[in-house]
Design a protein around this motif. Structure first.
Motif, PDB file in Angstrom:
ATOM      1  N   PRO A  22      40.531  32.151  35.330  1.00 22.54           N
ATOM      2  CA  PRO A  22      41.761  31.453  35.734  1.00 22.54           C
ATOM      3  C   PRO A  22      42.959  31.841  34.870  1.00 22.54           C
ATOM      4  O   PRO A  22      44.090  31.812  35.328  1.00 22.54           O
ATOM      5  CB  PRO A  22      41.413  29.972  35.557  1.00 22.54           C
ATOM      6  CG  PRO A  22      39.920  29.930  35.632  1.00 22.54           C
ATOM      7  CD  PRO A  22      39.429  31.213  35.061  1.00 22.54           C
ATOM      8  N   GLY A  23      42.715  32.182  33.621  1.00 22.16           N
ATOM      9  CA  GLY A  23      43.782  32.657  32.736  1.00 22.16           C
ATOM     10  C   GLY A  23      43.652  34.151  32.520  1.00 22.16           C
ATOM     11  O   GLY A  23      42.592  34.630  32.120  1.00 22.16           O
ATOM     12  N   ARG A  24      44.718  34.876  32.807  1.00 28.12           N
ATOM     13  CA  ARG A  24      44.714  36.333  32.623  1.00 28.12           C
ATOM     14  C   ARG A  24      45.522  36.705  31.393  1.00 28.12           C
ATOM     15  O   ARG A  24      46.511  36.049  31.062  1.00 28.12           O
ATOM     16  CB  ARG A  24      45.349  37.026  33.828  1.00 28.12           C
ATOM     17  CG  ARG A  24      44.535  36.999  35.069  1.00 28.12           C
ATOM     18  CD  ARG A  24      45.329  37.491  36.261  1.00 28.12           C
ATOM     19  NE  ARG A  24      45.671  38.910  36.185  1.00 28.12           N
ATOM     20  CZ  ARG A  24      46.506  39.513  37.024  1.00 28.12           C
ATOM     21  NH1 ARG A  24      47.081  38.826  37.988  1.00 28.12           N
ATOM     22  NH2 ARG A  24      46.764  40.785  36.909  1.00 28.12           N
ATOM     23  N   LEU A  25      45.096  37.773  30.746  1.00 27.92           N
ATOM     24  CA  LEU A  25      45.846  38.342  29.635  1.00 27.92           C
ATOM     25  C   LEU A  25      46.324  39.713  30.076  1.00 27.92           C
ATOM     26  O   LEU A  25      45.519  40.573  30.443  1.00 27.92           O
ATOM     27  CB  LEU A  25      44.965  38.458  28.388  1.00 27.92           C
ATOM     28  CG  LEU A  25      45.643  39.031  27.149  1.00 27.92           C
ATOM     29  CD1 LEU A  25      46.777  38.118  26.693  1.00 27.92           C
ATOM     30  CD2 LEU A  25      44.628  39.214  26.024  1.00 27.92           C
ATOM     31  N   ALA A  44      50.085  35.785  28.796  1.00 30.04           N
ATOM     32  CA  ALA A  44      49.037  34.955  29.387  1.00 30.04           C
ATOM     33  C   ALA A  44      49.616  34.346  30.656  1.00 30.04           C
ATOM     34  O   ALA A  44      50.729  33.817  30.644  1.00 30.04           O
ATOM     35  CB  ALA A  44      48.602  33.866  28.418  1.00 30.04           C
ATOM     36  N   THR A  45      48.880  34.438  31.749  1.00 29.55           N
ATOM     37  CA  THR A  45      49.388  33.930  33.027  1.00 29.55           C
ATOM     38  C   THR A  45      48.262  33.282  33.819  1.00 29.55           C
ATOM     39  O   THR A  45      47.090  33.619  33.635  1.00 29.55           O
ATOM     40  CB  THR A  45      50.022  35.064  33.858  1.00 29.55           C
ATOM     41  OG1 THR A  45      50.482  34.532  35.099  1.00 29.55           O
ATOM     42  CG2 THR A  45      49.027  36.181  34.141  1.00 29.55           C
ATOM     43  N   ASN A  46      48.639  32.337  34.682  1.00 26.70           N
ATOM     44  CA  ASN A  46      47.656  31.726  35.579  1.00 26.70           C
ATOM     45  C   ASN A  46      47.769  32.282  36.997  1.00 26.70           C
ATOM     46  O   ASN A  46      47.155  31.772  37.923  1.00 26.70           O
ATOM     47  CB  ASN A  46      47.803  30.198  35.599  1.00 26.70           C
ATOM     48  CG  ASN A  46      49.193  29.752  36.011  1.00 26.70           C
ATOM     49  OD1 ASN A  46      50.073  30.553  36.300  1.00 26.70           O
ATOM     50  ND2 ASN A  46      49.406  28.448  36.015  1.00 26.70           N
ATOM     51  N   LEU A  47      48.566  33.340  37.187  1.00 23.90           N
ATOM     52  CA  LEU A  47      48.610  34.012  38.485  1.00 23.90           C
ATOM     53  C   LEU A  47      47.346  34.864  38.610  1.00 23.90           C
ATOM     54  O   LEU A  47      47.104  35.746  37.787  1.00 23.90           O
ATOM     55  CB  LEU A  47      49.845  34.898  38.597  1.00 23.90           C
ATOM     56  CG  LEU A  47      51.190  34.170  38.567  1.00 23.90           C
ATOM     57  CD1 LEU A  47      52.329  35.164  38.593  1.00 23.90           C
ATOM     58  CD2 LEU A  47      51.291  33.195  39.721  1.00 23.90           C
TER      59      LEU A  47
END
Length: 198
Positions: A28-31, A50-53
């Motif tokens: 769910p969390g991308r780096l 860090a993004t939740n897209l």
């Protein structure tokens, strides 16, 4: 990827999804790492985001609350951040939000809400199409009379004042619903302060 800037120049950037701790393209969390130089990762031209897209190929890409985004879209969106921060700082300084007395956290948040509401109402009036001029209004710049000295103060010329606070149907009149508006934005009703020294 090619980044295009408002002045017409372009830059080549590289971006990649990284894995670290609980972050990853399937999580769910991308780096995301984006840089102008993948060999040296210069400090001022490398972003660690860090993004939740979700990643377009992630299992939750179609069921998550946010639409999936590829690396180019994430870099594009993050590239808007400096302009948003700069604009916010300029607005904050112009509105006097940067200069306030020390108060409680709740009071600071309410003050910011009121300042932002006032700014929004003024901005709405500034961009509203001008109404008809009042031909009976006094001249705002009369040629006669002394420049200085005591004299009667004439009322403000109505032709230069905002004609209405409700030029758009979705805009509430601030005097009719001020407490309700502030309460809905702050999540709390207004409180009364006992008189006393500051």
């Amino acid at each position: 990827m090619e980044r295009h800037f408002r002045d017409g120049h372009t830059e080549t950037w590289w971006a990649a999804d990284a894995r670290l701790g609980g972050y990853g393209p399937d999580s769910p969390g991308r780096l995301v790492v984006a840089t102008t130089d993948p060999a040296h990762l210069p400090e001022k031209a490398t972003w660690y985001l860090a993004t939740n897209l979700p990643h377009p190929d992630a299992p939750h890409a179609t069921t998550g609350p946010h639409p999936p985004a590829d690396l180019a879209e994430i870099v594009r969106l993050y590239g808007l951040r400096p302009w948003i921060e700069q604009s916010y700082k300029q607005i904050k300084d112009e509105l006097g939000w940067a200069d306030f007395q020390v108060r409680s956290d709740r009071a600071i948040r309410r003050h910011q809400t009121l300042v932002n509401c006032a700014f929004s109402f003024c901005w709405d009036q500034w961009f509203a199409p001008p109404g008809p001029l009042d031909a009976t209004a006094p001249d705002p710049c009369p040629d006669e009379g002394s420049e200085r000295g005591a004299g009667p103060v004439s009322p403000a010329p109505t032709a230069l004042l905002a004609q209405s606070f409700t030029s758009h149907p979705v805009l509430a009149h601030p005097r009719h619903h001020a407490q309700t508006m502030v309460a809905s934005m702050d999540g709390h009703g207004p409180t009364l302060r006992a008189p006393g020294p500051y």
